[in-house]
Design an enzyme around this catalytic site. Structure first.
Site, PDB file in Angstrom:
ATOM      1  CG  ASN A 396      -1.625   1.344   1.382  1.00 26.67           C
ATOM      2  OD1 ASN A 396      -2.523   1.624   0.602  1.00 26.67           O
ATOM      3  ND2 ASN A 396      -1.246   2.171   2.360  1.00 26.67           N
ATOM      4  CD  GLU A 397      -0.972   6.190   0.362  1.00 36.07           C
ATOM      5  OE1 GLU A 397      -0.336   6.614   1.342  1.00 36.07           O
ATOM      6  OE2 GLU A 397      -1.947   6.782  -0.120  1.00 36.07           O
TER       7      GLU A 397
HETATM    8  O1  AHR Z   1      -7.130   6.639   3.985  1.00 34.97           O
HETATM    9  C1  AHR Z   1      -6.243   7.069   4.952  1.00 34.97           C
HETATM   10  C2  AHR Z   1      -4.800   6.807   4.575  1.00 34.97           C
HETATM   11  O2  AHR Z   1      -4.471   7.527   3.450  1.00 34.97           O
HETATM   12  C3  AHR Z   1      -4.483   5.397   4.188  1.00 34.97           C
HETATM   13  O3  AHR Z   1      -4.226   4.593   5.266  1.00 34.97           O
HETATM   14  C4  AHR Z   1      -3.272   5.542   3.356  1.00 34.97           C
HETATM   15  O4  AHR Z   1      -3.128   4.514   2.410  1.00 34.97           O
HETATM   16  C5  AHR Z   1      -3.419   6.910   2.749  1.00 34.97           C
HETATM   17  O5  AHR Z   1      -2.282   7.658   2.901  1.00 34.97           O
END
Ligand code: AHR
Length: 679
Positions: A396-397
């Site tokens: 994720n990210e």
């Molecule tokens: O949606 C909140 C946060 O935003 C998530 O955890 C992350 O993936 C993004 O930076």
């Protein structure tokens, strides 16, 4: 918001309109509004070519993103009412208060069995000295207190060990004033060294948003307790120890195409020791190791020191939830990297195998037959049939070459064993910039199945970028808009609100996604839930307190797209161009082959009331009337709230049609959906 003056030439387009509250279930009583004020006729005829299929809309197109942020899981959809039920928070008595006066120092002792039970090492030892009812007890404050409903049954349970005697425990719910609103008593029989579970059920005698639970101890000797639990009986599908049904219903009502879980940054963790590990979230709840929630301490301006993950809601429950609401399950797994905004730890490539194995095992857990190791685990948890997992996110990210090199190891191993699983890869935190460009390039070189793009941006960005996907490569990787939300202030600002302006801008952008459904195969707003007294991040799609939920205007936009997705995209053009900003209008068109309907979605992002003539080509006939669902507000700043949950909500209208032309009134700052039968 100022309404536009009605011009003379619009008198001709006065139409007879029937309004009724938006509801797909109830044919609510219709109130007849005699005349609709004449809108401004803007230039250009819009053409819809209803027989020219441009793309198939994937059933996954509009989904939801779930993360345990803002008390989304613990204190949210996980319906447990006791906070810190197993004394495993870093402050073991957080959420608990001693009632009465212990006779001696040490009458309440936090014991730690350490290696004997690594998943749940702590328990509480209570020493009693011929105590009578009401002399010594414990009180639990719940997550921002407890929401209790009159006449509803509550399941109380705890684990205990009573080496030396019998004890009575009086369980009592109290309201804000300290008055009893329900309870029961249970007896803990002498159990020697053995841990036992006991439970009782009782009904509440009042509705109370701010309740607490008291336990009063009676007896003499030592009583050890752990896993103190209280659940309402009206959980989703009435599953004991289950989920809060009103919150899940909000999701089910959207008919989401997929549910992404468990996040978000929570997948990555502050450091690798705090990453989300699915194997630790299945099986008996007392064996699921509690861990601090990264949102506990992420924002110095919104600290939430009592935010932990009990994992009572774990991967089995997520899969079950997906199945319940008819959504494809979409787990996101750690890619061997902790959050790059935090520790940025990465696992050495030489030690990545266990991470990859977790991914392979997860696929077997979800899909393997019951002769496989993990398929059997699933069956033993009560689900012998497959969960039919098709999508899996790796990371994720995450960004940089460190992500790409780890991702390649995952992709190779997964594709070799499970070639049909579609992998979702991260393109980082932003929809543009150096990091994005690098990942976009590398992922496309790798022939990534699906690229996960995130955008938390101002409403203007959403309007200006509604054509973002018009020029994307049609043959390469597909796009999952995995997290997006228009920010009324700026990302992570506590001033962000779920205003109508943000929702309308998202709707405009979503017409662009829909128009490009051959490229964008999935999208989800983020974050999903927030507790009004326990949030860290705003804006959020659905807000709750202990007893109520409400959908933001953004929720209604998401729901309307999902419920009106159709099966195929058809062209909607003005002067041969997609309608994406001309006269501040944004639109897309789909047909539904199952119902033989044409579905138009149009956002009027201007302060002017407009009217458009839409000529439908490529069909014999249009129905004699169309249903309009209109979402609009009295101002761009309008919001919904606990006090006014449907201030902004969709309304339905019926308009009469003649021939194959739709004369469409478009209210200022509105989102309109048209559904009409075709033949
Ligand atoms: O949606 C909140 C946060 O935003 C998530 O955890 C992350 O993936 C993004 O930076």
């Amino acid at each position: 918001m100022k309404r536009a003056m009605h011009s003379k030439e619009n008198k001709q387009s006065k139409a007879r309109i029937i309004l009724r509250p938006f509801s797909f279930l109830l044919p609510a009583a219709m109130c007849i509004v005699p005349f609709f004020p004449g809108p401004v006729q803007t230039s250009g005829v819009i053409t819809v070519k209803a027989n020219e299929i441009k793309a198939t809309i994937q059933p996954t197109m509009w989904g939801v993103f779930f993360e345990d942020i803002n008390m989304g899981a613990d204190g949210g959809i996980y319906a447990e009412l006791i906070k810190n039920r197993s004394f495993e928070f870093n402050k073991p008595m957080m959420g608990w208060k001693v009632l009465g006066k212990p006779a001696t120092e040490g009458d309440f002792l936090v014991m730690n069995r350490q290696a004997l039970n690594t998943a749940n090492p702590r328990f509480l030892r209570v020493s009693l000295h011929n105590n009578a009812k009401g002399s010594l007890g414990l009180s639990n404050e719940g997550f921002r207190k407890m929401g209790i409903k009159n006449n509803l049954g509550y399941d109380f349970s705890l684990q205990y060990r009573a080496p030396s005697g019998n004890f009575k425990i009086y369980v009592e719910l109290i309201d804000e004033k300290g008055m009893s609103i329900g309870g029961a008593s249970i007896t803990a029989q002498r159990s020697g060294e053995e841990w036992k579970k006991m439970s009782t059920t009782f009904k509440a005698s009042a509705t109370e948003p701010g309740a607490k639970l008291n336990l009063w101890f009676e007896g003499d000797g030592i009583l050890d307790i752990d896993m103190v639990s209280l659940f309402p009986q009206d959980t989703w599908k009435n599953r004991p120890g289950g989920m809060r049904s009103d919150m899940i219903q909000m999701l089910a009502d959207m008919k989401p195409g997929f549910i992404r879980f468990p996040g978000g940054c929570i997948v990555e963790g502050f450091d690798l020791s705090q990453r989300y590990q699915w194997k630790k979230t299945i099986g008996p709840v007392e064996e699921r190791q509690v861990m601090i929630n990264r949102w506990n301490f992420e924002f110095a301006h919104r600290p939430t020191p009592d935010y932990f993950q009990t994992f009572g809601l774990g991967f089995f429950e997520y899969f079950q939830l997906a199945e319940d609401i008819g959504a494809e399950p979409l787990p996101i797994l750690n890619a061997g990297m902790a959050c790059q905004f935090n520790s940025a730890e990465v696992v050495p490539l030489s030690q990545i195998d266990p991470f990859v194995q977790d991914a392979l095992d997860l696929i077997e857990f979800a899909n393997g037959d019951t002769t496989t190791k993990w398929g059997r685990v699933r069956a033993n948890l009560g689900h012998p049939s497959s969960f039919n997992l098709k999508l899996l996110g790796i990371g994720n990210e995450n960004w940089g070459p460190q992500y790409i090199e780890r991702l390649k190891v995952f992709s190779k191993a997964i594709k070799e064993k499970y070639p049909n699983i579609q992998l979702i890869n991260s393109s980082g935190t932003d929809p543009n910039g150096e990091r994005f460009d690098y990942l976009n390039w590398e992922l496309r070189k790798m022939n990534a199945d699906i690229i996960d793009e995130h955008y938390y941006r101002r409403p203007e960005w959403f309007l200006q970028n509604a054509s973002r996907y018009d020029n994307y490569d049609r043959k390469g990787s597909k796009i999952f808009a995995g997290e997006y939300a228009a920010q009324s202030d700026k990302t992570v600002s506590v001033k962000n609100r779920n205003t109508w302006e943000t929702a309308m801008a998202e709707a405009a952008f979503m017409t662009g996604m829909e128009r490009n459904a051959d490229v964008v195969c999935m999208a989800s707003y983020a974050p999903l839930f927030a507790h009004v007294d326990g949030w860290q991040w705003t804006p959020d799609m659905i807000w709750v307190d202990n007893l109520q939920t409400f959908g933001t205007p953004n929720y209604y936009v998401q729901k309307l797209f999902s419920l009106n997705k159709g099966t195929n995209v058809v062209p909607l053009l003005e002067n041969n161009k997609p309608l994406s900003g001309q006269d501040s209008l944004y639109a897309s068109a789909t047909i539904d082959k199952n119902t033989n309907e044409l579905i138009l979605k149009i956002v009027n992002a201007s302060a002017n009331e407009q009217s458009k003539n839409i000529e439908v080509e490529g069909i014999k006939k249009l129905g004699s009337s169309a249903t309009l669902t209109v979402l609009k507000a009295n101002g761009l700043d309008e919001v919904n709230s606990i006090a006014n949950p449907t201030n902004v909500k969709p309304m339905e209208q019926i308009i009469k049609l003649k021939g194959k032309r739709i004369s469409l009134p478009l209210a200022p700052y509105s989102f309109t959906i048209v559904r009409v039968k075709m033949s």
